[in-house]
Write a protein that holds these residues in place. Structure first.
Motif, short mmCIF file in Angstrom:
data_model
loop_
_atom_site.label_atom_id
_atom_site.label_comp_id
_atom_site.label_asym_id
_atom_site.label_seq_id
_atom_site.Cartn_x
_atom_site.Cartn_y
_atom_site.Cartn_z
N SER A 1 0.84 -1.19 0.00
CA SER A 1 0.00 0.00 0.00
C SER A 1 0.88 1.24 0.00
CB SER A 1 -0.88 0.02 1.24
OG SER A 1 -1.70 -1.12 1.29
N LEU A 2 0.31 2.33 -0.41
CA LEU A 2 1.01 3.60 -0.31
C LEU A 2 0.01 4.69 0.02
CD1 LEU A 2 0.55 5.63 -2.98
CD2 LEU A 2 2.02 3.95 -4.04
N MET A 3 0.56 5.77 0.56
CA MET A 3 -0.24 6.95 0.84
C MET A 3 0.50 8.14 0.27
SD MET A 3 -1.40 8.52 4.46
CE MET A 3 -3.10 8.04 4.58
N GLY A 4 -0.22 8.95 -0.48
CA GLY A 4 0.36 10.16 -1.03
C GLY A 4 -0.44 11.36 -0.58
N ILE A 5 0.26 12.45 -0.34
CA ILE A 5 -0.40 13.68 0.10
C ILE A 5 0.12 14.81 -0.78
CG2 ILE A 5 -0.71 15.29 2.01
CD1 ILE A 5 -0.04 12.89 3.86
N GLY A 6 -0.79 15.62 -1.27
CA GLY A 6 -0.39 16.75 -2.09
C GLY A 6 -1.24 17.95 -1.79
N SER A 7 -0.71 19.13 -2.10
CA SER A 7 -1.50 20.35 -1.93
C SER A 7 -1.16 21.31 -3.05
CB SER A 7 -1.24 20.98 -0.56
OG SER A 7 0.11 21.39 -0.45
N GLY A 8 -2.10 22.21 -3.31
CA GLY A 8 -1.91 23.20 -4.34
C GLY A 8 -2.62 24.48 -3.98
N THR B 1 -5.45 13.64 -0.15
CA THR B 1 -4.83 12.46 0.43
C THR B 1 -5.25 11.26 -0.40
OG1 THR B 1 -4.92 13.43 2.65
CG2 THR B 1 -4.63 11.04 2.52
N VAL B 2 -4.29 10.46 -0.85
CA VAL B 2 -4.54 9.27 -1.66
C VAL B 2 -4.05 8.06 -0.89
CG1 VAL B 2 -3.95 8.05 -3.79
CG2 VAL B 2 -4.29 10.52 -3.84
N VAL B 3 -4.91 7.05 -0.78
CA VAL B 3 -4.53 5.75 -0.22
C VAL B 3 -4.71 4.74 -1.34
CG1 VAL B 3 -5.03 4.00 1.52
CG2 VAL B 3 -5.30 6.43 2.09
N ALA B 4 -3.63 4.10 -1.71
CA ALA B 4 -3.66 3.11 -2.80
C ALA B 4 -3.20 1.77 -2.25
CB ALA B 4 -2.76 3.56 -3.94
N THR B 5 -3.94 0.72 -2.56
CA THR B 5 -3.62 -0.61 -2.01
C THR B 5 -3.66 -1.66 -3.11
OG1 THR B 5 -5.92 -1.13 -1.48
CG2 THR B 5 -4.65 -0.01 0.22
#
Length: 153
Positions: A57-64, A144-148
């Motif tokens: 799994s991974l978690m990504g966080i981004g802002s703009g 916030t993205v949670v990918a599994t």
């Protein structure tokens, strides 16, 4: 991965503080997904549905901020230099956008489109959207993205 990022040039203590801050953001992001009611609500059952695939799994966080803020946040969330795998390998993706009251439907749609196009065609994708009344108009949008269920490619 710290050595491959901008943090590599920082003094060791600051580099580890940057890594700790990324972990803190991940924990806060996942907690907010579960506990904060949204305009498009995501709850613990959605998190369980995404996590049911198991595997890596991974978690990504981004802002703009500014023009194209939601797209900028989506790009950052799916392409962090600290991630080992692409979300394109995930069998399930849950993502939540958080923004101010002026967050436009077109912004949400653009960010969702970018994340969906980054995913494999058969991925289970769940979207959430939160309006944060404490943010001023034209404020930052975060995703916030949670990918599994990652395939190791």
């Amino acid at each position: 991965k710290l050595l491959e990022s901008e943090s590599a040039a920082l003094p060791i203590e600051q580099a580890f503080e940057a890594a700790d801050d990324i972990l803190r953001q991940g924990v806060v992001g996942l907690t907010d997904i579960i506990t904060t009611p949204g305009l498009i609500n995501v709850d613990f059952a959605d998190v369980c549905a995404v996590m049911a695939d198991g595997g890596l799994s991974l978690m990504g966080i981004g802002s703009g901020i500014g023009q194209g803020r939601a797209l900028e946040a989506a790009r950052a969330a799916v392409s962090s230099p600290l991630l080992d795998f692409s979300v394109g390998n995930a069998r399930s993706i849950l993502f939540t956008l958080t923004g101010p009251s002026d967050l436009a439907l077109s912004e949400v749609n653009a960010a969702a489109g970018l994340i969906t196009k980054s995913a494999r065609a058969d991925a289970n994708i769940i979207l959430g959207a939160l309006i944060d009344p404490t943010l001023d108009a034209d404020s930052r949008v975060s995703i916030t993205v949670v990918a599994t269920g990652m395939d190791q490619q």
